[in-house]
Design an enzyme around this catalytic site. Structure first.
Site, mmCIF file in Angstrom:
data_model
loop_
_atom_site.group_PDB
_atom_site.id
_atom_site.type_symbol
_atom_site.label_atom_id
_atom_site.label_comp_id
_atom_site.label_asym_id
_atom_site.label_seq_id
_atom_site.Cartn_x
_atom_site.Cartn_y
_atom_site.Cartn_z
ATOM 1 N N THR A 3 40.327 9.045 53.901
ATOM 2 C CA THR A 3 41.484 8.652 53.094
ATOM 3 C C THR A 3 41.840 7.179 53.250
ATOM 4 O O THR A 3 42.652 6.660 52.493
ATOM 5 C CB THR A 3 42.729 9.488 53.464
ATOM 6 O OG1 THR A 3 43.075 9.234 54.830
ATOM 7 C CG2 THR A 3 42.477 10.972 53.253
ATOM 8 N N GLN A 26 41.086 2.878 53.752
ATOM 9 C CA GLN A 26 40.383 1.818 53.031
ATOM 10 C C GLN A 26 38.874 1.903 53.204
ATOM 11 O O GLN A 26 38.114 1.971 52.230
ATOM 12 C CB GLN A 26 40.891 0.470 53.546
ATOM 13 C CG GLN A 26 40.037 -0.726 53.170
ATOM 14 C CD GLN A 26 40.432 -1.985 53.909
ATOM 15 O OE1 GLN A 26 41.136 -2.814 53.366
ATOM 16 N NE2 GLN A 26 39.985 -2.141 55.150
ATOM 17 N N ASP A 32 40.452 17.750 62.062
ATOM 18 C CA ASP A 32 41.252 16.815 62.839
ATOM 19 C C ASP A 32 40.419 16.352 64.023
ATOM 20 O O ASP A 32 39.752 17.170 64.667
ATOM 21 C CB ASP A 32 42.525 17.517 63.325
ATOM 22 C CG ASP A 32 43.562 16.554 63.882
ATOM 23 O OD1 ASP A 32 43.205 15.740 64.743
ATOM 24 O OD2 ASP A 32 44.724 16.629 63.444
ATOM 25 N N LEU A 33 40.464 15.059 64.319
ATOM 26 C CA LEU A 33 39.686 14.536 65.444
ATOM 27 C C LEU A 33 40.138 15.096 66.795
ATOM 28 O O LEU A 33 39.397 15.018 67.779
ATOM 29 C CB LEU A 33 39.758 13.008 65.474
ATOM 30 C CG LEU A 33 38.869 12.272 64.467
ATOM 31 C CD1 LEU A 33 39.197 10.784 64.459
ATOM 32 C CD2 LEU A 33 37.400 12.493 64.776
ATOM 33 N N LEU A 58 35.370 7.058 61.063
ATOM 34 C CA LEU A 58 36.320 6.010 60.695
ATOM 35 C C LEU A 58 37.761 6.451 60.947
ATOM 36 O O LEU A 58 38.690 5.679 60.691
ATOM 37 C CB LEU A 58 36.151 5.644 59.212
ATOM 38 C CG LEU A 58 34.729 5.357 58.732
ATOM 39 C CD1 LEU A 58 34.741 4.925 57.268
ATOM 40 C CD2 LEU A 58 34.050 4.311 59.595
ATOM 41 N N ALA A 115 41.184 7.227 62.818
ATOM 42 C CA ALA A 115 41.898 6.649 63.956
ATOM 43 C C ALA A 115 43.358 6.462 63.589
ATOM 44 O O ALA A 115 43.718 6.439 62.411
ATOM 45 C CB ALA A 115 41.304 5.293 64.349
ATOM 46 N N SER A 157 36.217 -2.021 67.224
ATOM 47 C CA SER A 157 37.149 -2.998 66.672
ATOM 48 C C SER A 157 37.161 -4.297 67.468
ATOM 49 O O SER A 157 36.990 -4.289 68.696
ATOM 50 C CB SER A 157 38.567 -2.406 66.672
ATOM 51 O OG SER A 157 39.539 -3.385 66.393
ATOM 52 N N GLU A 202 39.721 -5.765 68.161
ATOM 53 C CA GLU A 202 40.884 -5.685 69.048
ATOM 54 C C GLU A 202 40.466 -5.349 70.480
ATOM 55 O O GLU A 202 41.250 -5.540 71.411
ATOM 56 C CB GLU A 202 41.871 -4.641 68.530
ATOM 57 C CG GLU A 202 42.638 -5.066 67.289
ATOM 58 C CD GLU A 202 43.702 -6.128 67.556
ATOM 59 O OE1 GLU A 202 44.213 -6.175 68.689
ATOM 60 O OE2 GLU A 202 44.019 -6.890 66.633
ATOM 61 N N TYR A 247 46.068 0.556 71.250
ATOM 62 C CA TYR A 247 45.011 0.758 70.256
ATOM 63 C C TYR A 247 43.694 0.175 70.745
ATOM 64 O O TYR A 247 42.644 0.818 70.676
ATOM 65 C CB TYR A 247 45.424 0.113 68.934
ATOM 66 C CG TYR A 247 44.316 0.050 67.908
ATOM 67 C CD1 TYR A 247 43.955 1.166 67.168
ATOM 68 C CD2 TYR A 247 43.624 -1.141 67.675
ATOM 69 C CE1 TYR A 247 42.935 1.107 66.228
ATOM 70 C CE2 TYR A 247 42.608 -1.211 66.733
ATOM 71 C CZ TYR A 247 42.266 -0.090 66.015
ATOM 72 O OH TYR A 247 41.251 -0.159 65.094
ATOM 73 N N HIS A 250 39.000 -6.679 58.354
ATOM 74 C CA HIS A 250 38.446 -6.599 57.009
ATOM 75 C C HIS A 250 39.489 -5.953 56.107
ATOM 76 O O HIS A 250 40.070 -4.929 56.433
ATOM 77 C CB HIS A 250 37.112 -5.833 56.997
ATOM 78 C CG HIS A 250 37.124 -4.559 57.751
ATOM 79 N ND1 HIS A 250 37.190 -4.492 59.131
ATOM 80 C CD2 HIS A 250 37.084 -3.269 57.328
ATOM 81 C CE1 HIS A 250 37.180 -3.253 59.523
ATOM 82 N NE2 HIS A 250 37.136 -2.469 58.442
#
Length: 327
Positions: free
Chosen positions: A10, A12, A56-57, A78, A80, A127, A129, A151, A181
């Site tokens: 769902t 991007q 669900d993860l 993807l 998170a 990531s 991050e 995160y 991105h």
């Protein structure tokens, strides 16, 4: 026909990746959280060919059911809790989904694949991050990780768990260390979309100032459509590995504001923007800039959309959406 399963479909990246894989002739499946997920209609409108599964993860059994139902050749994780600011407000949920969720999907693949664990190729969305308090400029695959948010810490856990399953079980498991991105599909809580939405509104008469955090923080921003191509290329390699995807250029929030406002004819935006302590991070990541030379050399990947083009694309999209709502 290859089959792919995408978590986080769902978002991007999930939508762009689904479009890419469908164009390449894949049968695409997606895991969506909750029977009444409000984003289900969005996925069905943009990529109606995708087969959706509830999961669900944080639920290993649900992930196994989705794997048995989709029988994928490739799995792209993807999913998170991806908004950094929220991770300080709810570190536990961020850890359960963004960190432990990676372990769950890896373990589900291992159990599903049985003795032939390499038959399912796995992509983990790592990531930039993770670099946090950067120890090297630019950052590359070997740069020491020093995350500065819950995160980022959760992403580091998932990143190393992916490496561990690759080395321990022989899984074809790769991580893409993606720098920022963006796209017109970016959520409005992210700084780029927050800016382009506000600029579109200023162009149509908004008077309330835009409250921002640190205007001097710098990021390496690219176009999401380019980056999902890199994800796919990673899983086409004979050997799994980790790759940085980045533009190699850095821009500040101040520059982002310059480009966005200038695009709608506002050269002096100082009166439209205020700085609000509420939007300052407890521990800031000041300079992220990636070295994607490995991805360029091994994958043949490189970004195609410039920073200026990306920002103006997003402003134009928000202007069009705003005008459509008003008409």
């Amino acid at each position: 026909m290859k089959r792919a399963l995408i978590t986080g479909i769902t978002g991007q990246d999930g939508l762009y990746l689904a479009e890419l894989l469908l164009a390449k002739g894949y049968e695409v499946h997606g895991i969506i959280r909750g029977q009444n997920n409000p984003k289900r209609a969005l996925v069905e409108a943009i990529v109606p060919e995708v087969v959706l599964h509830t999961g669900d993860l944080t639920d290993l059994s649900g992930l196994l059911r989705a794997l048995h139902a989709s029988q994928p050749d490739e799995v792209y994780n993807l999913g998170a809790v991806s908004f950094v600011a929220y991770s300080w407000e709810n570190a536990q949920v961020t850890t359960e989904v963004t960190g432990n969720g990676v372990l769950n999907i890896l373990e589900a693949i291992r159990l599903y694949a049985g003795d032939d664990v390499s038959k399912v190729r796995f992509y983990q969305a790592s990531s930039s991050e993770m670099f946090g308090k950067v120890q090297e400029v630019p950052q590359r695959e070997s740069t020491l990780l020093w995350p500065r948010s819950p995160y980022g810490v959760a992403k580091v856990y998932g990143h190393y768990m992916t490496i561990n399953y690759r080395e321990s079980y022989g899984m074809h498991a790769s991580s893409g260390i993606l720098f920022n991105h963006e796209s017109p599909r970016r959520g409005p809580e992210f700084v780029t979309r927050k800016v382009t939405l506000a600029v579109a509104e200023f162009a149509r008469g908004r008077t309330e100032p835009l409250a921002m955090g640190n205007l001097h923080a710098k990021r390496d921003w690219g176009y999401a459509g380019d980056y999902v191509e890199g994800m796919w290329r990673m899983l086409q390699q004979d050997t799994a590995d980790d790759y940085v995807l980045a533009t190699g250029q850095t821009h500040s929030i101040h520059e982002l504001l310059d480009v966005a406002f200038r695009h709608v004819g506002i050269d002096d935006w100082a009166g439209h923007v205020t700085q609000d302590p509420r939007f300052m991070r407890p521990a800031e990541v000041d300079l992220l800039i990636g070295d994607a030379s490995k991805a360029r050399d091994v994958l043949g990947w490189q970004p195609t959309v410039s920073f200026e083009r990306l920002v103006t694309m997003m402003v134009d999209s928000d202007l069009a959406a705003l005008d459509a709502r008003r008409s």
